[in-house]
Scaffold this motif. Structure first.
Motif: not given
Length: 407
Positions: A10, A39, A184, A290, A295, A298
């Protein structure tokens, strides 16, 4: 040659991987793994472009300790940096014990089905890590993490006893979205909506979520914000390891817009963490929320402004009252320019890299499970200044400390 395995791709994982890649003399071989390998590959491509270094990427299920241990052995890592979800802390600690390597994370364990995060589950690993001759470092982010080190440094250099501790986390950034969380969403919303606890005269006192708030003006022109008292995990370890603390509180800024959206989402049941049935399938509303929110990884493209995170500390030095404010200010746009992430990810990822650096150098490597404030703070504090999170310490009067007048 030091070999590290980073788990989690992440926003924070991206910062950790980039910052580790910038120190080849410390991090010799880097592997990045996640449930979604694409990712990892995108982060690896960015690192190659920015630093010229290549890192390995793998797919892994962090909920499966045996699979993770197998990957550890395959890549030959001696340290696992966990920047996955707090739900996975215990399985990753188990993997480290199985494979025989050290462990580091940025947030304490939280069960999926209960909005409760505390260190007790991880502290129970103390004997197992000690017997295995392995070291585990808990909470090497900013808060927890840097705020713990700030406190330990203040005790070492400015106080004989610390009596009050107020940790103040302000995000003065604007991401341009109607509603988004800076890390998150699932973890963020669970934290914000949990009952508040603060330390007062030897025990935790529970109050309604964000029921106490006040204004706060940050130094260096970051701005004035409304800050809300909430529970945060560093209060648990700091009050345990620094027994002279009489009162400890954690404060975070929230905009009226954020609170308005959060209230509506709570009222309609979208922040629930229990299963509901929808069209024959069981879903958890917060996990669905979520999936539809922006995100956090981003947000760096659009976020402008600065963060201001620090500690207001009072106590006694040489028999006299003393107060200080120690803080860091971080610019969202500068973070994006350096590593492609906004400042919230940056302020968590950089301390994770520094904590790993301390472990690999041997400075913070001792068998057992340890919180940040249990190590000598000086080398870590020096590294903050070198690697992108410079700090400032100013003297306050007791009156200024009592009213949070730091600007």
């Amino acid at each position: 040659m030091n070999k590290v395995l980073i788990i989690g791709a992440g926003g924070v994982g991206s910062v950790v991987a980039h910052k580790c890649a910038m120190l080849p003399e410390v991090f010799g071989e880097i592997t990045l793994a996640s449930r979604t390998v694409s990712k990892c590959e995108a982060i690896a491509a960015s690192i190659k472009e920015r630093t010229g270094r290549e890192i390995a990427t793998f797919q892994v299920d962090a909920d499966n300790s045996s699979e993770t241990a197998e990957l550890i052995r395959k890549v030959g890592a001696t340290l696992l940096i966990n920047v996955a979800l707090p739900y996975q802390d215990l399985t990753l600690m188990d993997a480290c014990l199985e494979a025989g390597i050290d462990y580091l994370d940025t947030a304490n364990y939280e069960p999926k089905d209960v909005a409760k995060f505390e260190y007790s589950w991880q502290w129970e690993y103390q004997e197992r890590f000690e017997k295995a001759g392995l070291s585990a470092l808990l909470g090497s982010g900013f808060d927890p993490g840097v705020t713990n080190v700030f406190t330990a440094w203040a005790l070492k250099h400015h106080f004989d006893e610390i009596h009050t501790l107020d940790i103040i986390d302000v995000n003065g950034g604007d991401h341009g979205h109607a509603f988004a969380t800076n890390f998150n969403p699932e973890i963020n919303i669970r934290e914000v909506t949990a009952e508040c606890r603060h330390w007062e005269n030897g025990e935790f006192v529970e109050t309604a979520p964000m029921s106490k708030h006040q204004g706060f003006t940050c130094p260096e022109g970051v701005g004035s914000y409304e800050i809300y008292r909430m529970y945060h995990e560093e209060l648990e370890s700091l009050t345990k390891h620094i027994p002279t603390i009489k009162r400890a509180q954690f404060w975070m800024s929230f905009s009226p817009n954020y609170l308005k959206h959060l209230e509506v989402l709570q009222n309609v049941g979208m922040t629930r963490i229990d299963e509901v049935e929808y069209q024959g399938q069981k879903i958890i509303p917060l996990q669905f929320l979520k999936a539809v929110l922006p995100n956090p990884g981003d947000l760096g493209v659009t976020t402008k402004g600065r963060t201001c995170i620090g500690n207001v500390i009072t106590g006694i030095k040489d028999g006299k009252e003393k107060a200080i404010y120690i803080y860091n200010i971080c610019d969202h746009e500068k973070c994006f320019e350096e590593v492609g992430s906004q400042a919230i990810s940056y302020t968590t990822g950089v301390p994770a890299m520094i904590g790993a650096k301390q472990m690999l150098s041997g400075e913070w490597k001792k068998p057992g499970v340890w919180n940040m404030e249990q190590h000598d703070p000086d080398a870590f504090m020096a590294d903050l200044n070198v690697h992108g999170l410079p700090w400032t310490c100013i003297e306050l009067t007791p009156e200024q400390a009592a009213t949070f007048t730091v600007a």
